[in-house]
Motif scaffolding. Structure first.
Motif, PDB file in Angstrom:
ATOM      1  N   TYR A  62      36.746  41.170  49.771  1.00 23.01           N
ATOM      2  CA  TYR A  62      37.082  40.616  48.473  1.00 23.01           C
ATOM      3  C   TYR A  62      36.380  41.412  47.363  1.00 23.01           C
ATOM      4  N   LEU A 101      42.874  38.431  48.202  1.00 23.18           N
ATOM      5  CA  LEU A 101      43.502  38.344  46.909  1.00 23.18           C
ATOM      6  C   LEU A 101      42.426  38.351  45.859  1.00 23.18           C
ATOM      7  N   MET A 102      42.757  38.963  44.750  1.00 23.78           N
ATOM      8  CA  MET A 102      41.751  39.062  43.722  1.00 23.78           C
ATOM      9  C   MET A 102      42.418  39.331  42.396  1.00 23.78           C
ATOM     10  N   VAL A 103      41.961  38.678  41.394  1.00 25.65           N
ATOM     11  CA  VAL A 103      42.437  38.983  40.060  1.00 25.65           C
ATOM     12  C   VAL A 103      41.220  39.402  39.280  1.00 25.65           C
ATOM     13  N   PHE A 302      45.748  42.720  40.665  1.00 23.86           N
ATOM     14  CA  PHE A 302      45.913  41.914  41.873  1.00 23.86           C
ATOM     15  C   PHE A 302      45.714  42.790  43.105  1.00 23.86           C
ATOM     16  N   GLY A 304      46.229  42.656  47.435  1.00 19.55           N
ATOM     17  CA  GLY A 304      46.735  41.876  48.557  1.00 19.55           C
ATOM     18  C   GLY A 304      47.505  42.779  49.493  1.00 19.55           C
ATOM     19  N   VAL A 317      50.897  33.628  47.342  1.00 28.10           N
ATOM     20  CA  VAL A 317      49.563  34.225  47.237  1.00 28.10           C
ATOM     21  C   VAL A 317      49.330  34.753  45.819  1.00 28.10           C
ATOM     22  N   ALA A 321      46.653  33.403  43.009  1.00 23.34           N
ATOM     23  CA  ALA A 321      45.614  34.277  42.447  1.00 23.34           C
ATOM     24  C   ALA A 321      45.616  34.256  40.924  1.00 23.34           C
ATOM     25  N   ASN A 323      46.829  31.805  39.137  1.00 23.90           N
ATOM     26  CA  ASN A 323      46.848  30.422  38.692  1.00 23.90           C
ATOM     27  C   ASN A 323      48.131  30.067  37.927  1.00 23.90           C
TER      28      ASN A 323
ATOM     29  N   GLU B 132      44.517  33.405  53.816  1.00 26.70           N
ATOM     30  CA  GLU B 132      44.259  32.785  52.526  1.00 26.70           C
ATOM     31  C   GLU B 132      43.483  31.476  52.696  1.00 26.70           C
ATOM     32  N   GLU B 135      40.017  32.206  53.606  1.00 24.38           N
ATOM     33  CA  GLU B 135      39.300  32.699  52.423  1.00 24.38           C
ATOM     34  C   GLU B 135      38.873  31.563  51.497  1.00 24.38           C
TER      35      GLU B 135
END
Lengths: 337, 182
Positions: A62, A101-103, A302, A304, A317, A321, A323, B132, B135
Motif C-alpha cells: 500500500y 488500492l490507493m488514492v 489510483f 490497483g 474497488v 477508493a 469514495n 480488498e 486490506e
C-alpha cells in the motif's frame, strides 16, 4: 482441536479477529484458550506472527508507490543530473508488484513537481517495455493509450507529436488513438507498417510476421517501410489481418468483438495513475463511456491490479477508493458521482 | 536471480540511478516486513527508516563492497539501522542486545527469506475483491459490519468473501508444505 497447526489456526476467522483485535469476544476467547493450552504456545505464536506479517506486507504494498515517488523526488533534486528517460515515472514503475488500492493527492502533486517538462522530453527517443511478469499501459504524449503485452516493447520517435506520430513495436500492443487528426498515427513492426485513421486496434509484430485486429475506425496495412512500401489491405472494424512471412499475401478475417475484449481485460495495472488516465484506460478496455461528476479527476491518483475482472468489480474497488458511487445509466454509459 | 542481484548491486555501486531504483523497488516490501517484525508493527517508523536507509546507501555507494549477498546484506544492515534508530527515538539503553550478529542471526535471515516468499505468494493469489476485504481489515482495522456498511453489501457476503480469502491463503500456504519457525 487435537492436532494444532498454523494452517488450522489461520483457517479460523475468529483467530484472525483475535490477531487484528477486530472483535472483543474473539480476543477474549483466544487469550483464555491459550492460558488453558500452554503446550500449544509455540504454534499459536507462529500463526500469530504469520497473520501479522501478511498485514505488514499489505501495508508495504500500500505504501510502496508513495515511497517510490518520494525516492524519485529525492533523486531528482539536484537539477544537474542527466535527464530521466522515463517520461513520467508513474508509467514506468509498472514492473513493481504494487497492488491494492490507493488514492493519493499528494503523490500526484509530487509527481507533477518533478516530472520533466514535455518540451525537452520530445527531443529524446523514448523506449517503453513490458517485462515477462506484467503488462504495461501508458499514454503517449498525444494522449494515445497503449496497452503493451508482456515481453513487448515500443519506441517512439524523437519528433513524436511534433512532426509525426510514428512508433515502433516489437511484440503485441493495443492502441487507442487520440489527439491530432492532422498527424497520421503509424506503427512499424516486423517489416510492416500500419497506419491508423482515428482508431483503436491491436497489433502483434514479430520479425517477418504481423497480426492486426481493428476495433474502431480504419487502418491501412503495408509491407515494408520507407520508400519501398506495398499496400496489403485496408481494414474495417472487426476485421483482422495476419501475415506470417514476408513473401506471403496474408489472410483477412472477421473476428468476434468478444475475442479482443477478453484479451484487453486479462491484466490491467494502475500504479499511482492519475484518475483521468484510469478513466480513459477503463473506457478503452471495457468499451464504455465513463462520466465523473463532483470531483477533479486531474488531482487524484489510483493504484490497483485487475486480472480478468468484470467492469463492475473494477468500479467497486475504484469507487471505494475515491469514495464515490457508480451507476450504469445504460449499457455502455457509467456515471461516477 | 542471485546473479541478477549481483549485477544490479554492482551497477548501483558504480552510481547507476536506475539500478538503485530497481533495488529499492525490489526490496521495498521485503525490508518493510522485516523491519516491522523487529519493531512489532511500528510501520510508520519503519517506512521512514527504510527511506533514510536507502538514501544512506545511495550516498555511500562508492564505499560499499561490490561483492555482497544482496538480500542478506540488506536484511542485516537494515535490521541494525531500524533498531538503532528506534533506540535513539525512544531513548532505550539496552538495544545492543538486540543487534545480534551471531550465527543465530544468520539463520534468522534465512528463515525470513523462506517465509517471505510464502507470505508473498499467498497474498498474490487473492482476487482483488478478496484482497480488498483483507486490506480493510488489516490496514484500516475495520470490523466486518463496518466493511459491509461501507461496501453496501450484506454481512453474509463479506463473511463469505473473508472466509474464501483466508481459505485461499491457507491453501496456497499449505501447498508449499513449509513450517514457519518464528
Amino acid at each position: 482441536m487435537d492436532e494444532l497447526t498454523v494452517d488450522g489456526l489461520l483457517q479460523q476467522p475468529s483467530f484472525i479477529n483475535y490477531c487484528t483485535r477486530a472483535n472483543e469476544p474473539d480476543v477474549h476467547f483466544w487469550e483464555q484458550w491459550l492460558r488453558q493450552h500452554p503446550e500449544h504456545t509455540a504454534t499459536f505464536r507462529e500463526a500469530e506472527e504469520m497473520v501479522k506479517s501478511m498485514g505488514w506486507l499489505l501495508i508495504a504494498e500500500y505504501e510502496k508507490a508513495g515511497a517510490m515517488a518520494r525516492m524519485d523526488a529525492y533523486l531528482q533534486k539536484p537539477a544537474k543530473k542527466k535527464p530521466v528517460m522515463k517520461p513520467v515515472y508513474w508509467w514506468a514503475a509498472v514492473a513493481a508488484a504494487v497492488a491494492g488500492l490507493m488514492v493519493g493527492q499528494r503523490y500526484l502533486q509530487q509527481a507533477k513537481q518533478h516530472a520533466p517538462a514535455p518540451a525537452p522530453l520530445l527531443a529524446q527517443q523514448l523506449h517503453y517495455a513490458a517485462g515477462g511478469k506484467e503488462r504495461s499501459s501508458f499514454m503517449l504524449p498525444d494522449s494515445t493509450y497503449v496497452l503493451l503485452e508482456k515481453n513487448s516493447s515500443l519506441d517512439i520517435d524523437r519528433d513524436y507529436n511534433a512532426a509525426n506520430r510514428h512508433v515502433k513495436l516489437n511484440g503485441t500492443g493495443y492502441f487507442r488513438i487520440r489527439g491530432k487528426a492532422s498527424l497520421p498515427f503509424d506503427v512499424e513492426g516486423g517489416g510492416y507498417l500500419v497506419t491508423a485513421l482515428g482508431t483503436a486496434f491491436k497489433m502483434t509484430a514479430r520479425s517477418g510476421g504481423v497480426h492486426v485486429m481493428l476495433e474502431q475506425g480504419k487502418v491501412k496495412v503495408e509491407q515494408g517501410t520507407g520508400n519501398q512500401k506495398k499496400l496489403l489491405v485496408y481494414l474495417q472494424p472487426m476485421q483482422s489481418f495476419a501475415s506470417e512471412a514476408a513473401d506471403a499475401s496474408g489472410t483477412q478475417q472477421v473476428f468476434e468483438p468478444k475475442a479482443l475484449a477478453a484479451w484487453k481485460i486479462q491484466e490491467i495495472i494502475f500504479e499511482n495513475t492519475p484518475l483521468q488516465e484510469v478513466v480513459f484506460q477503463l473506457e478503452s478496455c471495457y468499451n464504455v463511456k465513463i462520466n465523473v461528476e463532483g470531483m477533479d479527476i486531474n488531482k487524484e491518483t489510483f493504484s490497483g491490479k485487475f486480472r480478468n475482472d468484470s467492469l463492475q468489480s473494477v468500479l467497486d474497488v475504484l469507487c471505494f477508493a475515491v469514495n464515490k458511487q457508480y451507476e450504469f445509466t445504460d449499457e455502455t454509459n457509467v456515471l461516477i458521482k | 536471480m542471485m546473479q541478477e542481484d549481483a549485477s544490479i548491486w554492482r551497477s548501483f555501486c558504480e552510481g547507476d540511478e536506475g539500478s538503485f531504483r530497481d533495488l529499492y523497488s525490489k526490496y521495498y516490501s521485503y525490508l518493510f516486513v522485516w523491519g516491522c517484525k523487529w519493531l512489532d508493527g511500528e510501520s510508520a517508523f519503519v517506512k521512514d527508516c527504510l527511506h533514510d536507509f536507502f538514501i544512506y546507501l545511495w550516498e555511500k555507494k562508492g564505499n560499499l563492497s561490490r561483492e555482497v549477498h544482496v538480500p542478506r546484506y540488506l536484511l542485516t544492515s537494515f535490521k541494525r539501522r531500524v533498531i538503532e534508530q528506534w533506540g535513539k527515538e525512544r531513548r532505550l539503553t539496552n538495544i545492543a542486545d538486540l543487534i545480534d550478529v551471531s550465527e543465530e542471526a544468520d539463520r534468522e535471515v534465512e528463515m525470513f527469506d523462506a517465509r517471505y516468499a510464502l507470505i508473498q505468494s499467498a497474498l498474490q493469489s487473492l482476487t482483488p475483491s478478496q484482497r480488498e476485504v483483507i486490506e480493510l481489515r488489516f490496514i484500516h482495522h475495520m470490523s466486518l459490519q463496518e466493511i459491509a456498511t461501507l461496501k453496501n453489501a450484506s454481512l453474509r457476503t463479506v463473511y463469505n468473501l473473508t472466509h474464501r480469502a483466508i481459505a485461499q491463503l491457507r491453501a496456497t500456504v499449505g501447498k508449499k508444505n513449509i513450517f514457519f519457525l518464528w
